[in-house]
Scaffold this active site. Structure first.
Site, PDB file in Angstrom:
ATOM      1  CB  CYS A  42     -61.861  65.181 -22.576  1.00  0.00           C
ATOM      2  SG  CYS A  42     -60.387  64.191 -22.189  1.00  0.00           S
ATOM      3  CB  ALA A  47     -39.219  30.567 -27.694  1.00  0.00           C
ATOM      4  CB  CYS A 103     -58.267  59.684 -22.456  1.00  0.00           C
ATOM      5  SG  CYS A 103     -58.264  61.459 -22.047  1.00  0.00           S
ATOM      6  CG  HIS A 108     -45.708  43.739 -17.675  1.00  0.00           C
ATOM      7  ND1 HIS A 108     -44.482  43.128 -17.850  1.00  0.00           N
ATOM      8  CD2 HIS A 108     -45.996  43.624 -16.350  1.00  0.00           C
ATOM      9  CE1 HIS A 108     -44.056  42.654 -16.685  1.00  0.00           C
ATOM     10  NE2 HIS A 108     -44.946  42.937 -15.768  1.00  0.00           N
ATOM     11  CG  ASN A 160     -43.786  39.127 -24.321  1.00  0.00           C
ATOM     12  OD1 ASN A 160     -42.911  39.448 -23.529  1.00  0.00           O
ATOM     13  ND2 ASN A 160     -43.745  37.997 -25.011  1.00  0.00           N
ATOM     14  CG  ASP A 220     -45.246  40.949 -28.388  1.00  0.00           C
ATOM     15  OD1 ASP A 220     -46.271  40.230 -28.321  1.00  0.00           O
ATOM     16  OD2 ASP A 220     -44.123  40.546 -28.023  1.00  0.00           O
ATOM     17  CB  THR A 271     -40.170  34.932 -18.833  1.00  0.00           C
ATOM     18  OG1 THR A 271     -40.116  35.892 -17.773  1.00  0.00           O
ATOM     19  CG2 THR A 271     -41.008  33.746 -18.375  1.00  0.00           C
TER      20      THR A 271
END
Length: 247
Positions: free
Chosen positions: A152, A234, A128, A120, A103, A105, A190
């Site tokens: 930049c 869950a 940047c 992930h 996740n 989040d 999952t």
């Protein structure tokens, strides 16, 4: 929910010397965050091209407009649910060593977990695309898109893994190390259909770990490597496990 299975799971948790949790979208859906796949998934209503890294570099404004809509306009108000809260209490009471999550989040950290490896990436951090400077998302004004680097003026990208982009090296390394070290892997929400995340349960099992799995439907692991399969939401399963652990 099968209470007897929850009781068996708690016995394994009490005996474990190094338990690790492995979480996916199913742990956050009850916080109002839709999964990417399956019923109600984001890809049913949104074309995944917006999360292709090549598209982002070619059309950053169009990509950012959709990213803001599907992530930043929703995730900021999301709160941890009972499953997140029980996992945080389990870490505090030394039942749980770490969490490997797919996740983005940040809800495990928001609930209080300190050792979270985000395979992930996370929406909370921006990086940047020119100089690699990192920012907390609170530094960017997303009313003006695309956000740019203060140093930049390069375009900022959410520090989450896009399609055709590498998994963060540190998170991958630590996740695989935790999978090798654990003697009990708690899978929550999952089916781990995406590599390299799909290898985490297999690595744990190969190294002798017991597997407890909480999912609303059986996964590829349920009838192959899972030792205890609890078919439940869950929050429901983790609330019961929390009660049995006197958290």
């Amino acid at each position: 929910m099968d209470i007897e299975k929850a009781e068996k799971a708690v016995k394994l948790i009490r005996k474990s010397k190094y338990m690790v949790a492995f979480t996916g979208a199913g742990v956050s859906v009850e916080s109002g965050i839709p999964p990417f796949r399956g019923t109600g998934g984001l890809w049913n209503s949104t074309h995944p091209i917006f999360l292709e890294i090549e598209y982002f570099h070619k059309k950053p404004l169009q990509a950012w407009k959709k990213i803001k809509e599907i992530f930043y306009d929703k995730l900021g108000d999301a709160e941890p649910n009972m499953a997140h809260e029980v996992l945080a209490k389990m870490e505090k009471r030394s039942f749980l060593e770490s969490i490997i999550t797919q996740n983005i989040d940040h809800l495990h950290q928001k609930a209080g977990n300190k050792y979270v490896y985000e395979l992930h990436g996370t929406y909370r951090r921006l990086v940047c695309t020119e100089c690699n400077t990192e920012y907390d998302m609170s530094f960017a004004d997303l009313n003006f898109l695309p956000p740019t680097c203060y140093i930049c003026k390069g375009i900022l990208k959410p520090d989450m893994v896009f399609f055709n982009e590498e998994i963060p090296a540190f998170a991958k390394k630590r996740s695989f190390e935790e999978a090798e070290k654990t003697d009990l892997l708690l899978i929550i929400g999952t089916h781990a259909e995406v590599l390299p995340a799909a290898r985490i349960p297999e690595i744990a099992k190969k190294n002798g770990a017991k597997i407890i799995e909480i999912n609303i439907k059986p996964s590829p692991f349920s009838h192959s490597i899972t030792d205890i399969f609890i078919q439940a939401r869950a929050t429901e399963a983790m609330e019961k496990i929390g009660e049995l652990l006197y958290l």
